[in-house]
Design a protein around this motif. Structure first.
Motif, PDB file in Angstrom:
ATOM      1  N   PRO A   1      19.191   5.986   0.933  1.00  0.00           N
ATOM      2  CA  PRO A   1      18.062   6.392   0.097  1.00  0.00           C
ATOM      3  C   PRO A   1      18.039   7.913  -0.040  1.00  0.00           C
ATOM      4  O   PRO A   1      18.297   8.632   0.919  1.00  0.00           O
ATOM      5  CB  PRO A   1      16.835   5.887   0.850  1.00  0.00           C
ATOM      6  N   GLY A   2      17.765   8.381  -1.221  1.00  0.00           N
ATOM      7  CA  GLY A   2      17.759   9.820  -1.475  1.00  0.00           C
ATOM      8  C   GLY A   2      16.619  10.525  -0.783  1.00  0.00           C
ATOM      9  O   GLY A   2      15.579   9.933  -0.469  1.00  0.00           O
ATOM     10  N   ILE A   3      16.813  11.821  -0.568  1.00  0.00           N
ATOM     11  CA  ILE A   3      15.797  12.628   0.097  1.00  0.00           C
ATOM     12  C   ILE A   3      14.521  12.697  -0.733  1.00  0.00           C
ATOM     13  O   ILE A   3      13.422  12.767  -0.176  1.00  0.00           O
ATOM     14  CB  ILE A   3      16.350  14.026   0.452  1.00  0.00           C
ATOM     15  N   LEU A   4      14.648  12.638  -2.058  1.00  0.00           N
ATOM     16  CA  LEU A   4      13.442  12.651  -2.897  1.00  0.00           C
ATOM     17  C   LEU A   4      12.622  11.382  -2.691  1.00  0.00           C
ATOM     18  O   LEU A   4      11.388  11.432  -2.652  1.00  0.00           O
ATOM     19  CB  LEU A   4      13.815  12.827  -4.365  1.00  0.00           C
ATOM     20  N   THR A   5      13.297  10.253  -2.540  1.00  0.00           N
ATOM     21  CA  THR A   5      12.594   8.989  -2.272  1.00  0.00           C
ATOM     22  C   THR A   5      11.925   9.036  -0.907  1.00  0.00           C
ATOM     23  O   THR A   5      10.752   8.652  -0.768  1.00  0.00           O
ATOM     24  CB  THR A   5      13.557   7.792  -2.365  1.00  0.00           C
ATOM     25  N   ILE A   6      12.645   9.518   0.101  1.00  0.00           N
ATOM     26  CA  ILE A   6      12.048   9.645   1.444  1.00  0.00           C
ATOM     27  C   ILE A   6      10.855  10.601   1.376  1.00  0.00           C
ATOM     28  O   ILE A   6       9.812  10.357   1.983  1.00  0.00           O
ATOM     29  CB  ILE A   6      13.082  10.144   2.473  1.00  0.00           C
ATOM     30  N   GLY A   7      10.993  11.673   0.604  1.00  0.00           N
ATOM     31  CA  GLY A   7       9.890  12.618   0.441  1.00  0.00           C
ATOM     32  C   GLY A   7       8.667  11.978  -0.191  1.00  0.00           C
ATOM     33  O   GLY A   7       7.532  12.247   0.214  1.00  0.00           O
TER      34      GLY A   7
ATOM     35  N   LEU B   1       7.915   8.785  -0.021  1.00  0.00           N
ATOM     36  CA  LEU B   1       7.351   7.900   1.007  1.00  0.00           C
ATOM     37  C   LEU B   1       6.520   8.709   2.000  1.00  0.00           C
ATOM     38  O   LEU B   1       5.440   8.274   2.413  1.00  0.00           O
ATOM     39  CB  LEU B   1       8.461   7.122   1.725  1.00  0.00           C
ATOM     40  N   CYS B   2       7.013   9.894   2.355  1.00  0.00           N
ATOM     41  CA  CYS B   2       6.252  10.769   3.249  1.00  0.00           C
ATOM     42  C   CYS B   2       4.900  11.109   2.634  1.00  0.00           C
ATOM     43  O   CYS B   2       3.884  11.113   3.337  1.00  0.00           O
ATOM     44  CB  CYS B   2       7.027  12.050   3.536  1.00  0.00           C
ATOM     45  N   GLY B   3       4.882  11.383   1.328  1.00  0.00           N
ATOM     46  CA  GLY B   3       3.620  11.643   0.648  1.00  0.00           C
ATOM     47  C   GLY B   3       2.676  10.467   0.760  1.00  0.00           C
ATOM     48  O   GLY B   3       1.473  10.632   0.950  1.00  0.00           O
ATOM     49  N   GLY B   4       3.222   9.260   0.662  1.00  0.00           N
ATOM     50  CA  GLY B   4       2.414   8.055   0.811  1.00  0.00           C
ATOM     51  C   GLY B   4       1.846   7.901   2.212  1.00  0.00           C
ATOM     52  O   GLY B   4       0.755   7.364   2.401  1.00  0.00           O
TER      53      GLY B   4
ATOM     54  N   THR C   1       0.831  -1.202   0.000  1.00  0.00           N
ATOM     55  CA  THR C   1       0.000   0.000   0.000  1.00  0.00           C
ATOM     56  C   THR C   1       0.867   1.253   0.000  1.00  0.00           C
ATOM     57  O   THR C   1       0.608   2.202  -0.748  1.00  0.00           O
ATOM     58  CB  THR C   1      -0.960   0.001   1.207  1.00  0.00           C
ATOM     59  N   LEU C   2       1.905   1.260   0.824  1.00  0.00           N
ATOM     60  CA  LEU C   2       2.817   2.402   0.870  1.00  0.00           C
ATOM     61  C   LEU C   2       3.459   2.632  -0.487  1.00  0.00           C
ATOM     62  O   LEU C   2       3.537   3.765  -0.960  1.00  0.00           O
ATOM     63  CB  LEU C   2       3.894   2.193   1.935  1.00  0.00           C
ATOM     64  N   SER C   3       3.884   1.564  -1.127  1.00  0.00           N
ATOM     65  CA  SER C   3       4.494   1.673  -2.450  1.00  0.00           C
ATOM     66  C   SER C   3       3.524   2.325  -3.434  1.00  0.00           C
ATOM     67  O   SER C   3       3.898   3.245  -4.166  1.00  0.00           O
ATOM     68  CB  SER C   3       4.911   0.283  -2.945  1.00  0.00           C
ATOM     69  N   GLY C   4       2.292   1.886  -3.440  1.00  0.00           N
ATOM     70  CA  GLY C   4       1.292   2.441  -4.350  1.00  0.00           C
ATOM     71  C   GLY C   4       0.961   3.887  -4.054  1.00  0.00           C
ATOM     72  O   GLY C   4       0.880   4.717  -4.962  1.00  0.00           O
ATOM     73  N   GLN C   5       0.777   4.202  -2.779  1.00  0.00           N
ATOM     74  CA  GLN C   5       0.402   5.566  -2.386  1.00  0.00           C
ATOM     75  C   GLN C   5       1.534   6.562  -2.603  1.00  0.00           C
ATOM     76  O   GLN C   5       1.290   7.734  -2.854  1.00  0.00           O
ATOM     77  CB  GLN C   5      -0.037   5.599  -0.917  1.00  0.00           C
ATOM     78  N   SER C   6       2.768   6.093  -2.492  1.00  0.00           N
ATOM     79  CA  SER C   6       3.915   6.993  -2.600  1.00  0.00           C
ATOM     80  C   SER C   6       4.507   7.032  -4.005  1.00  0.00           C
ATOM     81  O   SER C   6       5.343   7.884  -4.298  1.00  0.00           O
ATOM     82  CB  SER C   6       5.007   6.562  -1.616  1.00  0.00           C
ATOM     83  N   GLU C   7       4.092   6.083  -4.834  1.00  0.00           N
ATOM     84  CA  GLU C   7       4.656   5.927  -6.174  1.00  0.00           C
ATOM     85  C   GLU C   7       6.151   5.595  -6.142  1.00  0.00           C
ATOM     86  O   GLU C   7       6.894   5.901  -7.071  1.00  0.00           O
ATOM     87  CB  GLU C   7       4.367   7.150  -7.047  1.00  0.00           C
ATOM     88  N   VAL C   8       6.581   4.975  -5.045  1.00  0.00           N
ATOM     89  CA  VAL C   8       7.942   4.433  -4.942  1.00  0.00           C
ATOM     90  C   VAL C   8       7.825   2.958  -5.312  1.00  0.00           C
ATOM     91  O   VAL C   8       7.041   2.228  -4.694  1.00  0.00           O
ATOM     92  CB  VAL C   8       8.516   4.593  -3.511  1.00  0.00           C
ATOM     93  N   PRO C   9       8.561   2.514  -6.331  1.00  0.00           N
ATOM     94  CA  PRO C   9       8.455   1.113  -6.739  1.00  0.00           C
ATOM     95  C   PRO C   9       8.696   0.157  -5.558  1.00  0.00           C
ATOM     96  O   PRO C   9       9.527   0.435  -4.681  1.00  0.00           O
ATOM     97  CB  PRO C   9       9.557   0.965  -7.790  1.00  0.00           C
ATOM     98  N   MET C  10       7.953  -0.931  -5.557  1.00  0.00           N
ATOM     99  CA  MET C  10       8.076  -1.916  -4.480  1.00  0.00           C
ATOM    100  C   MET C  10       9.517  -2.388  -4.332  1.00  0.00           C
ATOM    101  O   MET C  10       9.994  -2.568  -3.205  1.00  0.00           O
ATOM    102  CB  MET C  10       7.130  -3.094  -4.755  1.00  0.00           C
ATOM    103  N   THR C  11      10.214  -2.586  -5.447  1.00  0.00           N
ATOM    104  CA  THR C  11      11.608  -3.044  -5.359  1.00  0.00           C
ATOM    105  C   THR C  11      12.477  -2.007  -4.642  1.00  0.00           C
ATOM    106  O   THR C  11      13.321  -2.372  -3.827  1.00  0.00           O
ATOM    107  CB  THR C  11      12.205  -3.350  -6.745  1.00  0.00           C
ATOM    108  N   THR C  12      12.253  -0.733  -4.913  1.00  0.00           N
ATOM    109  CA  THR C  12      13.016   0.321  -4.235  1.00  0.00           C
ATOM    110  C   THR C  12      12.722   0.312  -2.744  1.00  0.00           C
ATOM    111  O   THR C  12      13.643   0.377  -1.918  1.00  0.00           O
ATOM    112  CB  THR C  12      12.670   1.704  -4.834  1.00  0.00           C
TER     113      THR C  12
END
Length: 80
Positions: free
Chosen positions: A47-53, A55-58, A24-35
């Motif tokens: 992990p980059g700040i953009l990726t953490i950002g 995830l925060c959106g998710g 669910t987090l992967s889908g909501q954040s648009e961060v690929p499940m593999t990442t």
């Protein structure tokens, strides 16, 4: 505790608090499940700040909310 461990702990705690799965987090954040899985299994060392950002959106929180938590209380600074 290493910063990597703190990030993983924070993600796990937020998933538990929000009642969401990694999927669910992967889908909501648009961060690929593999990442996401590479972050959680610590094969992604920094992990980059953009990726953490994203995830925060998710999670529906800000970066400030993510890092303003007990997991990060004892961080003074990281040497590069």
């Amino acid at each position: 505790m290493h910063a990597q461990d703190m990030v993983v702990r924070r993600i796990n705690n937020l998933c538990r608090q929000k009642g969401i799965s990694y999927y669910t987090l992967s889908g909501q954040s648009e961060v690929p499940m593999t990442t996401l899985m590479h972050i959680l299994d610590k094969s992604t060392v920094n992990p980059g700040i953009l990726t953490i950002g994203k995830l925060c959106g998710g999670f529906g929180i800000t970066l400030m909310d993510f890092f303003d938590s007990p997991e990060f209380e004892n961080i003074e600074r990281f040497d590069m």
